[in-house]
Design a protein around this motif. Structure first.
Motif, PDB file in Angstrom:
ATOM      1  N   ALA A 231      50.335 -26.475 -22.957  1.00 56.84           N
ATOM      2  CA  ALA A 231      50.419 -25.567 -24.104  1.00 56.84           C
ATOM      3  C   ALA A 231      50.384 -24.124 -23.626  1.00 56.84           C
ATOM      4  O   ALA A 231      49.649 -23.781 -22.689  1.00 56.84           O
ATOM      5  N   VAL A 232      51.185 -23.291 -24.285  1.00 54.96           N
ATOM      6  CA  VAL A 232      51.191 -21.853 -24.024  1.00 54.96           C
ATOM      7  C   VAL A 232      51.129 -21.139 -25.368  1.00 54.96           C
ATOM      8  O   VAL A 232      51.929 -21.433 -26.267  1.00 54.96           O
ATOM      9  N   ILE A 233      50.194 -20.216 -25.501  1.00 57.28           N
ATOM     10  CA  ILE A 233      50.035 -19.442 -26.722  1.00 57.28           C
ATOM     11  C   ILE A 233      50.329 -17.977 -26.391  1.00 57.28           C
ATOM     12  O   ILE A 233      49.711 -17.412 -25.485  1.00 57.28           O
ATOM     13  N   ILE A 234      51.270 -17.388 -27.126  1.00 54.69           N
ATOM     14  CA  ILE A 234      51.681 -16.009 -26.876  1.00 54.69           C
ATOM     15  C   ILE A 234      50.936 -15.096 -27.847  1.00 54.69           C
ATOM     16  O   ILE A 234      51.158 -15.148 -29.057  1.00 54.69           O
ATOM     17  N   LEU A 243      62.452 -14.698 -30.157  1.00 57.76           N
ATOM     18  CA  LEU A 243      63.144 -13.440 -30.422  1.00 57.76           C
ATOM     19  C   LEU A 243      62.235 -12.233 -30.237  1.00 57.76           C
ATOM     20  O   LEU A 243      62.668 -11.194 -29.736  1.00 57.76           O
ATOM     21  N   THR A 244      60.977 -12.361 -30.645  1.00 56.87           N
ATOM     22  CA  THR A 244      60.080 -11.209 -30.610  1.00 56.87           C
ATOM     23  C   THR A 244      59.413 -11.001 -29.253  1.00 56.87           C
ATOM     24  O   THR A 244      58.973  -9.892 -28.946  1.00 56.87           O
ATOM     25  N   ALA A 245      59.322 -12.052 -28.444  1.00 52.94           N
ATOM     26  CA  ALA A 245      58.758 -11.943 -27.086  1.00 52.94           C
ATOM     27  C   ALA A 245      59.682 -12.653 -26.104  1.00 52.94           C
ATOM     28  O   ALA A 245      59.262 -13.564 -25.390  1.00 52.94           O
ATOM     29  N   PRO A 246      60.964 -12.258 -26.034  1.00 52.23           N
ATOM     30  CA  PRO A 246      61.942 -13.037 -25.261  1.00 52.23           C
ATOM     31  C   PRO A 246      61.640 -13.103 -23.767  1.00 52.23           C
ATOM     32  O   PRO A 246      61.838 -14.158 -23.152  1.00 52.23           O
ATOM     33  N   ASP A 247      61.154 -12.020 -23.170  1.00 51.27           N
ATOM     34  CA  ASP A 247      60.902 -12.033 -21.726  1.00 51.27           C
ATOM     35  C   ASP A 247      59.759 -12.985 -21.381  1.00 51.27           C
ATOM     36  O   ASP A 247      59.844 -13.741 -20.397  1.00 51.27           O
ATOM     37  N   VAL A 248      58.710 -12.946 -22.173  1.00 53.00           N
ATOM     38  CA  VAL A 248      57.558 -13.829 -21.917  1.00 53.00           C
ATOM     39  C   VAL A 248      57.963 -15.288 -22.101  1.00 53.00           C
ATOM     40  O   VAL A 248      57.642 -16.150 -21.278  1.00 53.00           O
ATOM     41  N   VAL A 249      58.691 -15.566 -23.178  1.00 49.04           N
ATOM     42  CA  VAL A 249      59.118 -16.940 -23.440  1.00 49.04           C
ATOM     43  C   VAL A 249      60.058 -17.437 -22.348  1.00 49.04           C
ATOM     44  O   VAL A 249      59.931 -18.568 -21.865  1.00 49.04           O
ATOM     45  N   SER A 250      60.998 -16.597 -21.929  1.00 50.44           N
ATOM     46  CA  SER A 250      61.944 -17.016 -20.887  1.00 50.44           C
ATOM     47  C   SER A 250      61.225 -17.316 -19.578  1.00 50.44           C
ATOM     48  O   SER A 250      61.584 -18.264 -18.870  1.00 50.44           O
ATOM     49  N   GLN A 251      60.188 -16.543 -19.246  1.00 52.41           N
ATOM     50  CA  GLN A 251      59.439 -16.826 -18.023  1.00 52.41           C
ATOM     51  C   GLN A 251      58.693 -18.146 -18.137  1.00 52.41           C
ATOM     52  O   GLN A 251      58.661 -18.939 -17.188  1.00 52.41           O
ATOM     53  N   GLU A 252      58.125 -18.423 -19.303  1.00 51.20           N
ATOM     54  CA  GLU A 252      57.441 -19.697 -19.493  1.00 51.20           C
ATOM     55  C   GLU A 252      58.435 -20.857 -19.429  1.00 51.20           C
ATOM     56  O   GLU A 252      58.116 -21.933 -18.900  1.00 51.20           O
ATOM     57  N   ARG A 254      61.156 -20.874 -17.621  1.00 47.11           N
ATOM     58  CA  ARG A 254      61.470 -21.052 -16.191  1.00 47.11           C
ATOM     59  C   ARG A 254      60.363 -21.852 -15.508  1.00 47.11           C
ATOM     60  O   ARG A 254      60.638 -22.741 -14.685  1.00 47.11           O
ATOM     61  N   ASN A 255      59.121 -21.548 -15.810  1.00 51.02           N
ATOM     62  CA  ASN A 255      58.008 -22.299 -15.223  1.00 51.02           C
ATOM     63  C   ASN A 255      58.085 -23.784 -15.591  1.00 51.02           C
ATOM     64  O   ASN A 255      57.758 -24.653 -14.781  1.00 51.02           O
ATOM     65  N   TRP A 256      58.511 -24.048 -16.817  1.00 53.51           N
ATOM     66  CA  TRP A 256      58.639 -25.427 -17.306  1.00 53.51           C
ATOM     67  C   TRP A 256      59.818 -26.148 -16.666  1.00 53.51           C
ATOM     68  O   TRP A 256      59.753 -27.345 -16.358  1.00 53.51           O
ATOM     69  N   LEU A 257      60.898 -25.429 -16.397  1.00 57.88           N
ATOM     70  CA  LEU A 257      62.093 -26.044 -15.836  1.00 57.88           C
ATOM     71  C   LEU A 257      61.915 -26.459 -14.378  1.00 57.88           C
ATOM     72  O   LEU A 257      62.528 -27.444 -13.931  1.00 57.88           O
ATOM     73  N   VAL A 258      61.095 -25.752 -13.641  1.00 58.20           N
ATOM     74  CA  VAL A 258      61.013 -25.969 -12.190  1.00 58.20           C
ATOM     75  C   VAL A 258      60.663 -27.415 -11.831  1.00 58.20           C
ATOM     76  O   VAL A 258      61.356 -28.030 -11.004  1.00 58.20           O
TER      77      VAL A 258
END
Length: 264
Positions: A231-234, A243-252, A254-258
């Motif tokens: 779980a990740v809570i922003i 949409l409102t926190a796109p950079d943070v979500v995209s990094q999470e 990426r962490n999930w995809l690895v």
């Protein structure tokens, strides 16, 4: 980014936006939105992934499902989309209603899913919350629903531009398509809730700390129920966190995809 139309075995048309090459990532939006709602994730991933965003049935340029579809029908539709794309298994990312569909895919069609990310998911609503969402579904079915109403729950006042863009997406949808999807969404939070332990792939449950409907408690409980859940809570964000926190979500993401990419 290329817009294309897929044709499923039942003759249903599905609009998809496609870009990039590499590990396939399928993006499924929430009720009332469209494939364009994933623009920040296209920007973040298309350079090194094959990114596919679809219009959900009855949204954008995708055909409605026949009859009165339930969540399982939307899950079967998504499985057919993956097979039509001939790109499985995929990393599937779903937002809200899309998260319910992604959950169903991971449960019912594990061979098609390498990992699942559930953004702002609903999970085992309380009786009061279920009653409220069922009432909204009835209002939509009766064409007695203000399309601006969800935006007050989804956005903070300073997010006016994103709110305006989302309002345009909501107003572009047909009442029939919007209503059918919302009915399935309203009744869908418990459909796969008892089978989360069957999900054998990496699962990310992510939501905004201020999301009153897809709550942090829901995301945490969902992740705890999955064998490989996280779980990740922003902080400081609501229901439209991608949409409102796109950079943070995209990094999470990426962490999930690895892990999935390493294992494949």
């Amino acid at each position: 980014m290329i817009s294309t139309i897929l044709h499923l075995s039942e003759g249903l048309a599905v609009r998809a936006l496609v870009a990039g090459q590499g590990t396939p990532v399928l993006l499924i939006h929430g009720v009332g939105l469209c494939a364009e709602a994933w623009a920040p994730q296209f920007d973040a991933f298309a350079a090194d992934h094959r990114v596919i965003a679809v219009d959900m049935p009855g949204h954008g340029a995708s055909d409605r499902l026949p009859g009165t579809p339930v969540l399982a029908d939307f899950v079967a539709w998504a499985a057919q989309v993956i097979m039509a794309l001939d790109c499985g298994p995929v990393a599937v990312v779903g937002h809200s209603m899309g998260a319910l569909i992604a959950t169903g895919l991971a449960v019912e069609h594990p061979q098609l899913v390498s990992c699942a990310a559930l953004l702002n998911p609903v999970y085992q609503r309380s009786a009061a919350a279920r009653a409220a969402v069922m009432e909204r579904a009835a209002q939509i079915a009766a064409a007695d629903f203000d399309p601006e109403a969800p935006l007050d729950r989804w956005f903070d006042p300073e997010e006016g531009e994103l709110r305006m863009l989302t309002s345009q997406w909501l107003r572009q949808n047909s009442p029939e398509g919007y209503g059918a999807a919302y009915r399935a969404f309203a009744a869908g939070d418990s459909v796969y809730a008892g089978r989360i332990a069957q999900i054998s792939c990496p699962l990310l449950a992510l939501t905004g700390a201020n999301d009153l409907n897809s709550t942090p408690a829901m995301a945490t409980a969902l992740a705890d129920a999955a064998p490989f859940g996280r779980a990740v809570i922003i902080d400081g964000h609501r229901h439209m966190v991608h949409l409102t926190a796109p950079d943070v979500v995209s990094q999470e993401l990426r962490n999930w995809l690895v892990p999935a990419e390493v294992s494949s």
